[in-house]
Design a protein around this motif. Sequence first.
Motif, PDB file in Angstrom:
ATOM      1  N   GLY A  10       0.800  -1.225   0.000  1.00 24.21           N
ATOM      2  CA  GLY A  10       0.000   0.000   0.000  1.00 24.21           C
ATOM      3  C   GLY A  10       0.831   1.272   0.000  1.00 24.21           C
ATOM      4  O   GLY A  10       0.296   2.360  -0.246  1.00 24.21           O
ATOM      5  N   ASP A  11       2.123   1.136   0.278  1.00 26.76           N
ATOM      6  CA  ASP A  11       3.008   2.312   0.294  1.00 26.76           C
ATOM      7  C   ASP A  11       3.628   2.537  -1.085  1.00 26.76           C
ATOM      8  O   ASP A  11       3.794   1.599  -1.874  1.00 26.76           O
ATOM      9  N   GLU A  12       3.985   3.790  -1.349  1.00 30.82           N
ATOM     10  CA  GLU A  12       4.734   4.147  -2.544  1.00 30.82           C
ATOM     11  C   GLU A  12       6.075   4.731  -2.111  1.00 30.82           C
ATOM     12  O   GLU A  12       6.136   5.523  -1.169  1.00 30.82           O
ATOM     13  N   VAL A  13       7.120   4.320  -2.817  1.00 31.57           N
ATOM     14  CA  VAL A  13       8.470   4.804  -2.518  1.00 31.57           C
ATOM     15  C   VAL A  13       9.060   5.385  -3.799  1.00 31.57           C
ATOM     16  O   VAL A  13       9.129   4.699  -4.828  1.00 31.57           O
ATOM     17  N   ILE A  14       9.478   6.641  -3.744  1.00 23.72           N
ATOM     18  CA  ILE A  14      10.022   7.307  -4.927  1.00 23.72           C
ATOM     19  C   ILE A  14      11.495   6.951  -5.079  1.00 23.72           C
ATOM     20  O   ILE A  14      12.282   7.071  -4.135  1.00 23.72           O
ATOM     21  N   VAL A  15      11.862   6.523  -6.295  1.00 22.71           N
ATOM     22  CA  VAL A  15      13.228   6.096  -6.578  1.00 22.71           C
ATOM     23  C   VAL A  15      13.652   6.631  -7.947  1.00 22.71           C
ATOM     24  O   VAL A  15      12.803   6.970  -8.776  1.00 22.71           O
ATOM     25  N   PRO A  16      14.948   6.694  -8.224  1.00 21.43           N
ATOM     26  CA  PRO A  16      15.385   7.080  -9.567  1.00 21.43           C
ATOM     27  C   PRO A  16      15.261   5.910 -10.531  1.00 21.43           C
ATOM     28  O   PRO A  16      15.446   4.750 -10.144  1.00 21.43           O
ATOM     29  N   ALA A  17      14.953   6.214 -11.789  1.00 23.06           N
ATOM     30  CA  ALA A  17      14.951   5.186 -12.834  1.00 23.06           C
ATOM     31  C   ALA A  17      16.314   5.085 -13.490  1.00 23.06           C
ATOM     32  O   ALA A  17      16.638   4.069 -14.108  1.00 23.06           O
ATOM     33  N   PHE A  18      17.114   6.141 -13.372  1.00 26.56           N
ATOM     34  CA  PHE A  18      18.442   6.159 -13.985  1.00 26.56           C
ATOM     35  C   PHE A  18      19.429   5.491 -13.040  1.00 26.56           C
ATOM     36  O   PHE A  18      19.795   6.039 -11.999  1.00 26.56           O
ATOM     37  N   GLY A  19      19.844   4.288 -13.395  1.00 26.97           N
ATOM     38  CA  GLY A  19      20.768   3.551 -12.546  1.00 26.97           C
ATOM     39  C   GLY A  19      20.412   2.081 -12.521  1.00 26.97           C
ATOM     40  O   GLY A  19      19.609   1.605 -13.326  1.00 26.97           O
ATOM     41  N   CYS A 158      35.907   2.278 -22.587  1.00 27.64           N
ATOM     42  CA  CYS A 158      34.789   3.128 -22.178  1.00 27.64           C
ATOM     43  C   CYS A 158      33.587   2.226 -21.955  1.00 27.64           C
ATOM     44  O   CYS A 158      33.584   1.068 -22.382  1.00 27.64           O
ATOM     45  N   ARG A 159      32.583   2.763 -21.303  1.00 26.58           N
ATOM     46  CA  ARG A 159      31.383   1.958 -21.057  1.00 26.58           C
ATOM     47  C   ARG A 159      30.161   2.852 -20.984  1.00 26.58           C
ATOM     48  O   ARG A 159      30.263   4.040 -20.637  1.00 26.58           O
ATOM     49  N   VAL A 160      29.029   2.263 -21.311  1.00 25.97           N
ATOM     50  CA  VAL A 160      27.754   2.962 -21.159  1.00 25.97           C
ATOM     51  C   VAL A 160      27.323   2.767 -19.711  1.00 25.97           C
ATOM     52  O   VAL A 160      27.098   1.630 -19.284  1.00 25.97           O
ATOM     53  N   PRO A 161      27.210   3.830 -18.929  1.00 25.85           N
ATOM     54  CA  PRO A 161      26.961   3.653 -17.492  1.00 25.85           C
ATOM     55  C   PRO A 161      25.579   3.102 -17.152  1.00 25.85           C
ATOM     56  O   PRO A 161      25.432   2.342 -16.196  1.00 25.85           O
ATOM     57  N   VAL A 162      24.566   3.497 -17.913  1.00 24.49           N
ATOM     58  CA  VAL A 162      23.198   2.992 -17.684  1.00 24.49           C
ATOM     59  C   VAL A 162      22.605   2.640 -19.044  1.00 24.49           C
ATOM     60  O   VAL A 162      22.245   3.525 -19.818  1.00 24.49           O
ATOM     61  N   LYS A 163      22.529   1.346 -19.328  1.00 27.02           N
ATOM     62  CA  LYS A 163      22.049   0.923 -20.644  1.00 27.02           C
ATOM     63  C   LYS A 163      20.534   1.055 -20.780  1.00 27.02           C
ATOM     64  O   LYS A 163      20.025   1.483 -21.812  1.00 27.02           O
ATOM     65  N   THR A 164      19.818   0.663 -19.735  1.00 28.20           N
ATOM     66  CA  THR A 164      18.351   0.724 -19.772  1.00 28.20           C
ATOM     67  C   THR A 164      17.829   1.265 -18.451  1.00 28.20           C
ATOM     68  O   THR A 164      18.080   0.670 -17.404  1.00 28.20           O
ATOM     69  N   PRO A 165      17.131   2.396 -18.464  1.00 31.71           N
ATOM     70  CA  PRO A 165      16.551   2.904 -17.212  1.00 31.71           C
ATOM     71  C   PRO A 165      15.558   1.905 -16.619  1.00 31.71           C
ATOM     72  O   PRO A 165      14.943   1.115 -17.352  1.00 31.71           O
ATOM     73  N   ALA A 166      15.412   1.954 -15.316  1.00 28.36           N
ATOM     74  CA  ALA A 166      14.573   0.962 -14.628  1.00 28.36           C
ATOM     75  C   ALA A 166      13.133   0.969 -15.109  1.00 28.36           C
ATOM     76  O   ALA A 166      12.479  -0.079 -15.144  1.00 28.36           O
ATOM     77  N   HIS A 167      12.608   2.130 -15.514  1.00 27.25           N
ATOM     78  CA  HIS A 167      11.200   2.181 -15.929  1.00 27.25           C
ATOM     79  C   HIS A 167      10.988   1.586 -17.318  1.00 27.25           C
ATOM     80  O   HIS A 167       9.852   1.528 -17.797  1.00 27.25           O
ATOM     81  N   VAL A 169      12.560  -1.516 -17.936  1.00 27.32           N
ATOM     82  CA  VAL A 169      12.914  -2.909 -17.706  1.00 27.32           C
ATOM     83  C   VAL A 169      11.644  -3.724 -17.458  1.00 27.32           C
ATOM     84  O   VAL A 169      10.774  -3.294 -16.694  1.00 27.32           O
ATOM     85  N   PRO A 170      11.519  -4.893 -18.099  1.00 25.87           N
ATOM     86  CA  PRO A 170      10.345  -5.745 -17.842  1.00 25.87           C
ATOM     87  C   PRO A 170      10.170  -5.992 -16.342  1.00 25.87           C
ATOM     88  O   PRO A 170      11.124  -6.248 -15.627  1.00 25.87           O
ATOM     89  N   GLY A 171       8.954  -5.900 -15.909  1.00 24.35           N
ATOM     90  CA  GLY A 171       8.650  -6.065 -14.495  1.00 24.35           C
ATOM     91  C   GLY A 171       8.498  -4.739 -13.769  1.00 24.35           C
ATOM     92  O   GLY A 171       7.807  -4.662 -12.756  1.00 24.35           O
ATOM     93  N   PHE A 172       9.161  -3.702 -14.292  1.00 22.78           N
ATOM     94  CA  PHE A 172       9.037  -2.368 -13.702  1.00 22.78           C
ATOM     95  C   PHE A 172       8.647  -1.331 -14.749  1.00 22.78           C
ATOM     96  O   PHE A 172       8.723  -0.131 -14.504  1.00 22.78           O
ATOM     97  N   ARG A 173       8.218  -1.794 -15.897  1.00 22.22           N
ATOM     98  CA  ARG A 173       7.890  -0.881 -16.984  1.00 22.22           C
ATOM     99  C   ARG A 173       6.754   0.047 -16.577  1.00 22.22           C
ATOM    100  O   ARG A 173       5.738  -0.378 -16.047  1.00 22.22           O
TER     101      ARG A 173
END
Length: 220
Positions: A10-19, A158-167, A169-173
């Motif tokens: 029932g709670d909502e927790v605000i989080v970043p999608a970048f990471g 070199c590297r891509v630091p964040v390939k796919t934001p969490a929002h 990703v399947p399951g959190f889309r």
Amino acid sequence: MLRAAGIGIGDEVIVPAFGNIEVAEAVALTGATPVFADIDPATYCLDPVAVEAVVTPHTTAVVVVHRFGRPADVAALHELGQRHDLLVLEQAESETPYAEVAQRRERAAYLDRRLRGVRTPESSGGHTYQQYVVRVPGNGRPDRDAFARAVRARGVECRVPVKTPAHRVPGFRRDVCLPETERAADETLSLPVDASLTRREMNRIVSVCNALGGLLQPAF
């Protein structure tokens, strides 16, 4: 920490999608719902204004993640938490010895002064440069990915630091508007800034990136 605070169904927790997705997964494991907010384009951390925009009567907490060695605007986020009676939790990055941080800052300053054709990180007194993240101009992800392949082909890691934001990703889309998160995921690239890098290696990074960056039409 979330469970200890009594956060659950029932709670909502605000989080970043970048990471990485671990923060959203931790929220979901408590039974709460992760709610994604946009980032500040300079720090890559949660933007307090964006966080406040997604606060609802069900919001109970905000998880602040410090990114790439640059701290989030913790003071503004704690002030927001006080106004809305929210728990503000921080996920810190691993500790780095002071001597190594000093060397990383020295190498970052060298890159700041010499790199052309990419957007270097905005300087900050608290930046420890866990990663040296630049933005590649052009047409977003296609140009960034082509730039990265070309840099690697010339012997610079070199590297891509964040390939796919969490929002995304399947399951959190989520069907949410996070323009700065999307832009950062499409444009950012992490270049070497390790304390072990020699001046010769630093010069190579600069020469390779500058030669390639000049081929792209700057978008800024």
